[in-house]
Design an enzyme around this catalytic site. Structure first.
Site, PDB file in Angstrom:
ATOM      1  N   SER A   7      42.437  39.820  37.974  1.00  0.00           N
ATOM      2  CA  SER A   7      41.909  38.506  38.057  1.00  0.00           C
ATOM      3  C   SER A   7      42.666  37.598  38.959  1.00  0.00           C
ATOM      4  CB  SER A   7      41.758  37.779  36.784  1.00  0.00           C
ATOM      5  OG  SER A   7      40.847  36.711  36.781  1.00  0.00           O
ATOM      6  N   THR A   8      43.221  36.233  38.562  1.00  0.00           N
ATOM      7  CA  THR A   8      43.876  35.117  39.205  1.00  0.00           C
ATOM      8  C   THR A   8      45.086  35.741  39.791  1.00  0.00           C
ATOM      9  OG1 THR A   8      43.114  33.695  37.649  1.00  0.00           O
ATOM     10  CG2 THR A   8      44.971  33.067  38.963  1.00  0.00           C
ATOM     11  N   MET A  57      44.523  35.750  33.949  1.00  0.00           N
ATOM     12  CA  MET A  57      44.553  35.266  32.640  1.00  0.00           C
ATOM     13  C   MET A  57      43.588  35.794  31.512  1.00  0.00           C
ATOM     14  SD  MET A  57      43.863  31.143  31.581  1.00  0.00           S
ATOM     15  CE  MET A  57      42.292  31.397  31.105  1.00  0.00           C
ATOM     16  N   ASP A 110      41.010  40.659  29.332  1.00  0.00           N
ATOM     17  CA  ASP A 110      40.009  41.732  29.853  1.00  0.00           C
ATOM     18  C   ASP A 110      40.681  42.715  30.497  1.00  0.00           C
ATOM     19  OD1 ASP A 110      37.489  42.402  30.917  1.00  0.00           O
ATOM     20  OD2 ASP A 110      37.471  41.572  32.586  1.00  0.00           O
ATOM     21  N   HIS A 139      37.904  39.720  39.600  1.00  0.00           N
ATOM     22  CA  HIS A 139      37.064  38.611  39.070  1.00  0.00           C
ATOM     23  C   HIS A 139      36.595  37.755  40.213  1.00  0.00           C
ATOM     24  CE1 HIS A 139      38.654  38.895  34.801  1.00  0.00           C
ATOM     25  NE2 HIS A 139      37.680  40.252  35.099  1.00  0.00           N
TER      26      HIS A 139
END
Length: 360
Positions: free
Chosen positions: A176-177, A295, A298, A202
């Site tokens: 993600s991030t 973060m 998931d 993501h």
């Protein structure tokens, strides 16, 4: 917890009002001001000192990308870029990530309650991720330690043992991030001969196609946005399409990709949990699972499923992660075989597969 102070920069009064309403629906966030262009924004940054900025990428007077580049040179701070959901918007959004933006999001959808709630969740999560990333930058500056991303000594690749994997091997990655750069670092290090690699990053719809195209230009492997019902092949990387879940299934002797819409899973679509669950069921002990920076949680629970099936599982370490959320949760749940720095992950995977790392 002190409230996260946000400055909204957008030339549209309606968008500024919408973003403010969404962000302030969360008690942990306070919008301290808005700006209609970068010149007004500079004054407010100096005066208000925000924790996070949301930045429209297409504005008059000075475009958002130019402003971001200037900001990162002169006064770096966490920025979430707000982009139009177009091919050009995706291209510029990826450039913004390369220029130092923490994350990118498309402008909130207005219409059905479902769209509104998903947009709210997405925007709030991105701002909170950016805030956590900013705290990590500040901690490093305060301690006098420069960025050491990818250079942690934790889990040297030489300690990773070869596994008895087969031609059935599949590599599954969730991020993600900070994941766009982490994935690029990983893939550009790999040799041209590898098992199929499936990735959930993501990202918004349309952005994943541009992301895959940019990766394909710099990798020795073929990188593409995944399509529904296509058969997976070696030496190919499949990126889950934005706003769609991706699974791997068996169809006779072949493994195929299934792309579906569905509801948010673990607050995301695509969801790492969806991919990892399918890999655990379809590939089992012949899989390698990697969970990278991001973060939330998931991917954590289904990495446990992969681990229990006998898959070799790797988590990116805290030092090299932009946000140590997803890897940390996977570690705490007991689903991780090795914890490695970003630069060590590709070497470890090649050692497991008994392959030479890419040179140059």
């Amino acid at each position: 917890m002190n409230q996260i102070k946000v400055l909204i920069i957008d030339d549209s009064a309606l968008v500024r009002q919408t973003l403010k309403a969404i962000l302030e629906s969360d008690p942990e966030i306070r919008v301290l001001g808005t700006a209609g262009d970068p010149y007004i924004a500079v004054q407010k940054i100096h005066k208000e000192k925000p924790d996070v900025i949301t930045l429209d990428i297409e504005m008059p007077k000075m475009d958002g990308l130019t402003f971001l580049q200037k900001l990162m040179r002169q006064a770096p701070m966490p920025v979430v870029v707000i982009s139009n959901q177009t091919v050009n918007g995706a291209r510029i959004g990826l450039q913004a990530l390369e220029a130092g933006a923490v994350d990118v999001i498309t402008k909130p959808k207005l219409g059905t309650d479902i769209h509104s709630e998903e947009s709210r969740i997405n925007l709030i999560d991105k701002v909170k991720s950016a805030f956590i990333a900013g705290k990590k930058w500040t901690a490093k500056e305060t301690s006098g330690i420069g960025s050491t991303a990818g250079h942690s000594s934790a889990g040297q690749p030489a300690l990773v043992k070869k596994c008895s994997l087969s031609h059935d091997t599949v590599i599954a990655i969730g991020a993600s991030t900070g994941g766009t750069e982490a994935i690029k670092t990983f893939l550009t290090t790999l040799p041209p001969s590898m098992p199929p690699i499936l990735i959930v990053q993501h990202m918004p719809e349309k952005f994943t196609a541009s992301f895959a195209k940019r990766l394909n230009e710099s990798c020795s492997l073929t990188v593409k946005e995944a399509q529904n019902n296509e058969t997976v092949h070696a030496n190919t990387v499949y990126i889950a399409p934005g706003d769609h879940h991706m699974r791997i299934l068996r169809k006779g002797a072949q493994k195929v990709i299934q792309i579906t819409k569905g509801e948010l899973v673990s607050r995301h679509r695509p969801s790492v949990n969806v991919l990892f669950n399918s890999v655990a069921e379809c590939v089992g002990k012949n899989a390698i699972g990697i969970i990278m920076t991001g973060m939330g949680d998931d991917g954590a629970s289904e990495m446990v499923s992969m681990h229990k099936k006998g898959a070799y599982t790797i988590a990116q370490d805290e030092e090299s992660s932009v946000v140590f959320g997803m890897p940390h949760k996977a570690i705490l749940k007991g689903g991780v075989t090795s914890v490695l720095s970003l630069n060590a992950i590709a070497y470890a995977v090649c050692r497991i597969l008994d392959k030479d790392i890419r040179e140059g």
